[in-house]
Design a protein around this motif. Structure first.
Motif, PDB file in Angstrom:
ATOM      1  N   PRO A  54       0.830  -1.208   0.000  1.00 36.49           N
ATOM      2  CA  PRO A  54       0.000   0.000   0.000  1.00 36.49           C
ATOM      3  C   PRO A  54       0.862   1.255   0.000  1.00 36.49           C
ATOM      4  CG  PRO A  54      -0.746  -1.556   1.671  1.00 36.49           C
ATOM      5  CD  PRO A  54       0.572  -2.067   1.176  1.00 36.49           C
ATOM      6  N   GLN A  55       0.323   2.319  -0.569  1.00 35.10           N
ATOM      7  CA  GLN A  55       1.070   3.567  -0.665  1.00 35.10           C
ATOM      8  C   GLN A  55       1.502   4.085   0.704  1.00 35.10           C
ATOM      9  OE1 GLN A  55      -0.949   7.178  -2.149  1.00 35.10           O
ATOM     10  NE2 GLN A  55       0.742   7.404  -3.596  1.00 35.10           N
ATOM     11  N   GLU A  56       0.651   3.920   1.712  1.00 35.08           N
ATOM     12  CA  GLU A  56       1.003   4.430   3.046  1.00 35.08           C
ATOM     13  C   GLU A  56       2.185   3.679   3.661  1.00 35.08           C
ATOM     14  OE1 GLU A  56      -2.823   1.931   3.351  1.00 35.08           O
ATOM     15  OE2 GLU A  56      -1.994   3.518   2.088  1.00 35.08           O
ATOM     16  N   GLU A  57       2.447   2.453   3.199  1.00 29.64           N
ATOM     17  CA  GLU A  57       3.611   1.717   3.694  1.00 29.64           C
ATOM     18  C   GLU A  57       4.887   2.093   2.952  1.00 29.64           C
ATOM     19  OE1 GLU A  57       3.135  -2.481   3.797  1.00 29.64           O
ATOM     20  OE2 GLU A  57       1.245  -2.421   4.935  1.00 29.64           O
ATOM     21  N   ILE A  58       4.742   2.673   1.772  1.00 29.21           N
ATOM     22  CA  ILE A  58       5.911   3.053   0.973  1.00 29.21           C
ATOM     23  C   ILE A  58       6.364   4.467   1.313  1.00 29.21           C
ATOM     24  CG2 ILE A  58       6.765   3.401  -1.377  1.00 29.21           C
ATOM     25  CD1 ILE A  58       4.707   1.365  -2.334  1.00 29.21           C
ATOM     26  N   VAL A  59       5.407   5.400   1.355  1.00 30.10           N
ATOM     27  CA  VAL A  59       5.740   6.796   1.637  1.00 30.10           C
ATOM     28  C   VAL A  59       6.296   6.924   3.053  1.00 30.10           C
ATOM     29  CG1 VAL A  59       4.823   9.126   1.896  1.00 30.10           C
ATOM     30  CG2 VAL A  59       4.045   7.671   0.013  1.00 30.10           C
ATOM     31  N   GLY A  60       7.449   7.578   3.172  1.00 26.23           N
ATOM     32  CA  GLY A  60       8.114   7.753   4.465  1.00 26.23           C
ATOM     33  C   GLY A  60       9.215   6.735   4.702  1.00 26.23           C
ATOM     34  N   GLU A  61       9.232   5.657   3.888  1.00 26.16           N
ATOM     35  CA  GLU A  61      10.252   4.632   4.051  1.00 26.16           C
ATOM     36  C   GLU A  61      11.513   5.029   3.281  1.00 26.16           C
ATOM     37  OE1 GLU A  61      11.705   2.404   5.903  1.00 26.16           O
ATOM     38  OE2 GLU A  61       9.840   1.240   5.975  1.00 26.16           O
ATOM     39  N   HIS A  62      12.650   4.449   3.679  1.00 24.26           N
ATOM     40  CA  HIS A  62      13.912   4.735   2.996  1.00 24.26           C
ATOM     41  C   HIS A  62      13.950   3.998   1.663  1.00 24.26           C
ATOM     42  CE1 HIS A  62      18.269   4.959   2.179  1.00 24.26           C
ATOM     43  NE2 HIS A  62      18.280   5.973   3.030  1.00 24.26           N
ATOM     44  N   LEU A  63      14.560   4.632   0.647  1.00 22.95           N
ATOM     45  CA  LEU A  63      14.643   4.057  -0.695  1.00 22.95           C
ATOM     46  C   LEU A  63      15.220   2.642  -0.682  1.00 22.95           C
ATOM     47  CD1 LEU A  63      14.640   4.256  -3.842  1.00 22.95           C
ATOM     48  CD2 LEU A  63      16.916   5.293  -3.644  1.00 22.95           C
ATOM     49  N   LEU A  64      16.310   2.430   0.075  1.00 26.74           N
ATOM     50  CA  LEU A  64      16.970   1.123   0.061  1.00 26.74           C
ATOM     51  C   LEU A  64      16.113   0.035   0.692  1.00 26.74           C
ATOM     52  CD1 LEU A  64      20.710   1.982   0.823  1.00 26.74           C
ATOM     53  CD2 LEU A  64      19.600   1.580  -1.380  1.00 26.74           C
ATOM     54  N   VAL A  65      15.280   0.399   1.650  1.00 27.23           N
ATOM     55  CA  VAL A  65      14.390  -0.591   2.268  1.00 27.23           C
ATOM     56  C   VAL A  65      13.377  -1.082   1.240  1.00 27.23           C
ATOM     57  CG1 VAL A  65      12.622  -0.962   4.027  1.00 27.23           C
ATOM     58  CG2 VAL A  65      14.680   0.363   4.580  1.00 27.23           C
ATOM     59  N   ILE A  66      12.763  -0.148   0.503  1.00 27.77           N
ATOM     60  CA  ILE A  66      11.787  -0.518  -0.521  1.00 27.77           C
ATOM     61  C   ILE A  66      12.466  -1.268  -1.660  1.00 27.77           C
ATOM     62  CG2 ILE A  66      10.163   0.370  -2.226  1.00 27.77           C
ATOM     63  CD1 ILE A  66       9.197   0.487   0.672  1.00 27.77           C
ATOM     64  N   ALA A  67      13.663  -0.796  -2.074  1.00 27.91           N
ATOM     65  CA  ALA A  67      14.373  -1.449  -3.176  1.00 27.91           C
ATOM     66  C   ALA A  67      14.753  -2.881  -2.821  1.00 27.91           C
ATOM     67  CB  ALA A  67      15.618  -0.648  -3.540  1.00 27.91           C
ATOM     68  N   SER A  68      15.246  -3.105  -1.595  1.00 28.15           N
ATOM     69  CA  SER A  68      15.634  -4.460  -1.188  1.00 28.15           C
ATOM     70  C   SER A  68      14.426  -5.373  -1.082  1.00 28.15           C
ATOM     71  CB  SER A  68      16.396  -4.422   0.139  1.00 28.15           C
ATOM     72  OG  SER A  68      15.590  -3.863   1.162  1.00 28.15           O
ATOM     73  N   SER A  69      13.303  -4.806  -0.643  1.00 30.82           N
ATOM     74  CA  SER A  69      12.073  -5.598  -0.562  1.00 30.82           C
ATOM     75  C   SER A  69      11.572  -5.973  -1.956  1.00 30.82           C
ATOM     76  CB  SER A  69      10.993  -4.813   0.183  1.00 30.82           C
ATOM     77  OG  SER A  69       9.746  -5.483   0.136  1.00 30.82           O
ATOM     78  N   TYR A  70      11.620  -5.012  -2.886  1.00 27.37           N
ATOM     79  CA  TYR A  70      11.143  -5.250  -4.248  1.00 27.37           C
ATOM     80  C   TYR A  70      12.055  -6.220  -4.995  1.00 27.37           C
ATOM     81  CZ  TYR A  70       9.836  -4.200  -9.094  1.00 27.37           C
ATOM     82  OH  TYR A  70       9.451  -4.297 -10.409  1.00 27.37           O
ATOM     83  N   CYS A  71      13.359  -6.156  -4.710  1.00 28.53           N
ATOM     84  CA  CYS A  71      14.332  -6.977  -5.439  1.00 28.53           C
ATOM     85  C   CYS A  71      14.639  -8.301  -4.737  1.00 28.53           C
ATOM     86  CB  CYS A  71      15.635  -6.191  -5.627  1.00 28.53           C
ATOM     87  SG  CYS A  71      15.459  -4.691  -6.621  1.00 28.53           S
ATOM     88  N   LYS A  72      13.845  -8.672  -3.760  1.00 32.25           N
ATOM     89  CA  LYS A  72      14.146  -9.862  -2.953  1.00 32.25           C
ATOM     90  C   LYS A  72      14.300 -11.110  -3.811  1.00 32.25           C
ATOM     91  CE  LYS A  72      12.337  -9.767   1.012  1.00 32.25           C
ATOM     92  NZ  LYS A  72      11.344  -9.768   2.118  1.00 32.25           N
ATOM     93  N   ALA A  73      13.436 -11.272  -4.820  1.00 34.90           N
ATOM     94  CA  ALA A  73      13.481 -12.467  -5.661  1.00 34.90           C
ATOM     95  C   ALA A  73      14.233 -12.235  -6.971  1.00 34.90           C
ATOM     96  CB  ALA A  73      12.059 -12.938  -5.966  1.00 34.90           C
ATOM     97  N   GLU A  74      14.906 -11.095  -7.075  1.00 33.00           N
ATOM     98  CA  GLU A  74      15.578 -10.743  -8.326  1.00 33.00           C
ATOM     99  C   GLU A  74      16.976 -11.343  -8.336  1.00 33.00           C
ATOM    100  OE1 GLU A  74      17.464  -9.210 -11.360  1.00 33.00           O
ATOM    101  OE2 GLU A  74      17.887  -7.831  -9.738  1.00 33.00           O
ATOM    102  N   SER A  75      17.366 -11.975  -9.443  1.00 33.56           N
ATOM    103  CA  SER A  75      18.611 -12.750  -9.451  1.00 33.56           C
ATOM    104  C   SER A  75      19.858 -11.921  -9.739  1.00 33.56           C
ATOM    105  CB  SER A  75      18.511 -13.885 -10.484  1.00 33.56           C
ATOM    106  OG  SER A  75      18.284 -13.359 -11.790  1.00 33.56           O
ATOM    107  N   THR A  76      19.755 -10.836 -10.541  1.00 40.54           N
ATOM    108  CA  THR A  76      20.964 -10.090 -10.896  1.00 40.54           C
ATOM    109  C   THR A  76      21.303  -8.994  -9.896  1.00 40.54           C
ATOM    110  OG1 THR A  76      19.725  -8.511 -12.264  1.00 40.54           O
ATOM    111  CG2 THR A  76      20.524 -10.506 -13.348  1.00 40.54           C
ATOM    112  N   GLY A  77      20.312  -8.434  -9.220  1.00 43.01           N
ATOM    113  CA  GLY A  77      20.564  -7.411  -8.214  1.00 43.01           C
ATOM    114  C   GLY A  77      20.991  -6.074  -8.778  1.00 43.01           C
ATOM    115  N   GLU A  78      20.825  -5.845 -10.097  1.00 37.21           N
ATOM    116  CA  GLU A  78      21.289  -4.602 -10.710  1.00 37.21           C
ATOM    117  C   GLU A  78      20.537  -3.384 -10.173  1.00 37.21           C
ATOM    118  OE1 GLU A  78      23.763  -4.021 -12.749  1.00 37.21           O
ATOM    119  OE2 GLU A  78      24.392  -6.087 -12.938  1.00 37.21           O
TER     120      GLU A  78
END
Length: 354
Positions: A42-66
């Motif tokens: 949800p948007q309320e869980e994203i807004v206010g969070e640090h970029l790297l926290v959201i990026a690491s969560s989104y890329c959790k299943a990503e194999s290259t990590g680019e």
């Protein structure tokens, strides 16, 4: 007639491009609906969070990590101008490419941050990938016969088949020069193909950049003597070591020095300086050539770029230099004034890369 005003947020939610805004501390201040759907929170869980926290969560299943690596580098060295990258994104059930653009903004005094734009770039990424695979395959197929031709020409010039007439030796020498140029082009094509496909692996170690400079200078001694140009080296005391691939950094330095030699007039000097900057080592290669016009400075690192009056070459050397330095977590740029030569500079971090 009264005009109907449209809320900007409603408009941004309708576009397929993902939009995200952060402050200078990399806290997310806004995301549009496209980002919300991609992240799956949800948007309320994203807004206010640090970029790297959201990026690491989104890329959790990503194999290259680019994507996560790009976000990490941005937070370590905030960009001063627009940055655009096309990144591969591989998961267990899908494979695509994402185009990311990061733009600093300052809408009002005391208010600043960064705007991120995310767009699906899978079609163009797949086309480029097929092109890179073709170039790599064709280059591999060409390298073997060209190496054989080069060896045969060297044997003939060395007297393997007996003494040759002067005219034949001259023609074979011209052929050998052309073959050397083709071999360099093939090697450059293979390098750029590896870099763009993400297959260029660096063998990182703590290295002395001064030793890399000395080795590159030794390899160019014959060229410098033939062109009647001297190379002067300077290095500050207690230069810290950098984390890098020795062979690839020597490739960068050799390329910059050889370019400087070719553009510097006879009986002149090329200088290379290594010094310590804030958590980085800077290397500067200065020539005494004609210089680069201001409107061409950003083009010199482009693929197959040939400026007016440029010496013959593949047009890939500086592109490869930039890609290798950026892969090391560093940056490379050029400064020049017409009639006063050019200064190619790169910086490498002295701290371990994340």
């Amino acid at each position: 007639m009264a005009e109907e005003l449209i809320d900007l947020h409603i408009l941004l939610d309708q576009i397929p491009t993902g939009v995200m805004v952060t402050d200078t501390d990399w806290r997310i201040r806004y995301v549009n609906d496209s980002v919300v759907r991609s992240v799956g929170r949800p948007q309320e869980e994203i807004v206010g969070e640090h970029l790297l926290v959201i990026a690491s969560s989104y890329c959790k299943a990503e194999s290259t990590g680019e994507l996560l690596r790009m976000a990490t580098k941005l937070t370590q060295k905030p960009p001063q101008e627009s940055v655009v990258r096309r990144l591969p994104f591989h998961t267990a059930d899908r494979r695509k490419f994402i185009r990311v653009q990061v733009q600093p903004y300052q809408p009002a005094p005391g208010v600043s941050g960064f705007v991120f734009l995310f767009r699906d770039a899978t079609p163009e990424g797949e086309v480029d990938e097929m092109k890179n695979e073709f170039v790599s395959m064709a280059s591999h197929e060409m390298r073997t016969p060209m190496t054989s031709i080069k060896g045969s020409l060297e044997l003939l010039l060395g007297g393997y088949a007996g003494e040759l007439p002067a005219e034949a030796s001259e023609l074979l020498g011209i052929s050998l020069t052309a073959v050397d140029r083709l071999v360099r082009l093939i090697n450059d094509l293979l390098d750029i193909s590896k870099i763009e496909s993400g297959k260029m692996e660096l063998k990182l170690d703590r290295i002395d950049i001064g030793e890399c400079i000395r080795k590159s200078m030794r390899s160019l001694r014959a060229l410098a003597e033939a062109l009647r140009v001297s190379i002067r080296s300077e290095q500050t005391d207690n230069l810290p070591r950098v984390l890098g691939d020795r062979d690839r950094l020597e490739q960068v330095i050799t390329n910059l020095l050889s370019n400087a030699l070719k553009y510097t007039p006879p009986e002149s000097e090329v200088s290379i300086l290594a010094c310590s900057e804030d958590k980085a080592v800077r290397v500067t290669v200065r020539d005494q050539g004609p210089g680069i016009p201001p409107d061409q400075l950003e083009k010199v690192f482009g693929r197959f770029c040939q400026l007016a009056g440029a010496k013959k070459g593949s047009g890939l050397g500086l592109t490869i230099c930039r890609a290798l330095i950026e892969q090391h977590g560093g940056k490379i740029w050029v400064e020049s004034e017409l009639g006063r030569g050019a200064r190619f500079q790169f910086e490498l971090p002295t701290e371990p890369l994340e």
